[in-house]
Design a protein around this motif. Structure first.
Motif, PDB file in Angstrom:
ATOM      1  N   GLU A  17     -58.659 -21.735   1.281  1.00 38.09           N
ATOM      2  CA  GLU A  17     -58.677 -21.189   2.636  1.00 38.09           C
ATOM      3  C   GLU A  17     -58.092 -19.790   2.562  1.00 38.09           C
ATOM      4  O   GLU A  17     -57.022 -19.593   1.989  1.00 38.09           O
ATOM      5  N   THR A  47     -64.304 -20.612   9.775  1.00 38.87           N
ATOM      6  CA  THR A  47     -63.721 -21.679  10.591  1.00 38.87           C
ATOM      7  C   THR A  47     -63.492 -21.161  12.008  1.00 38.87           C
ATOM      8  O   THR A  47     -63.429 -19.945  12.219  1.00 38.87           O
ATOM      9  N   THR A  51     -60.435 -18.197   9.816  1.00 39.94           N
ATOM     10  CA  THR A  51     -60.221 -18.171   8.375  1.00 39.94           C
ATOM     11  C   THR A  51     -61.560 -18.444   7.697  1.00 39.94           C
ATOM     12  O   THR A  51     -62.554 -18.722   8.361  1.00 39.94           O
ATOM     13  N   VAL A  53     -63.075 -20.933   4.600  1.00 39.20           N
ATOM     14  CA  VAL A  53     -62.766 -22.055   3.710  1.00 39.20           C
ATOM     15  C   VAL A  53     -63.927 -22.290   2.752  1.00 39.20           C
ATOM     16  O   VAL A  53     -65.049 -21.828   2.993  1.00 39.20           O
TER      17      VAL A  53
END
Length: 103
Positions: A17, A47, A51, A53
């Motif tokens: 992440e 996300t 962020t 991932v």
């Protein structure tokens, strides 16, 4: 000991992440290009919490190179503030094929 272990090509899988200014700056596209350049497999996606991932699989040394790239470079205009790597584990064989952006 498998042939891969004897040659140092132990396979691993790791989840990541990436935090910071990483959406809207082509981070996923550059991640996919870097993964293909290095020859690792996996996926990447944005996300709802701004962020990025994903998961990377491949030889341990190559996955380590990808982790360094994710932690320090990313796309040209991103600003990475933190990178976390979790669930790192040895794998017998690749569980994914190619490297794709997920939506």
């Amino acid at each position: 000991m498998s042939g891969d272990e004897r040659t140092g090509a132990r396979l691993v899988s790791v989840d990541f992440e990436i935090f910071g200014y990483v959406q809207g700056v082509c981070f996923r596209m550059f991640t996919e290009k870097q993964a293909l350049r290095l020859g690792v497999v996996g996926w990447v996606k944005n996300t709802p919490s701004d962020t990025v991932v994903g998961q990377v699989q491949g030889p341990a040394d190559t996955v380590e190179q990808m982790k360094v790239w994710l932690r320090t470079e990313g796309s040209p205009t991103c600003r990475i503030t933190r990178a976390t790597f979790t669930n790192e584990r040895p794998i017998e064989q690749l569980e994914l094929s190619g490297f794709k952006t997920r939506y």
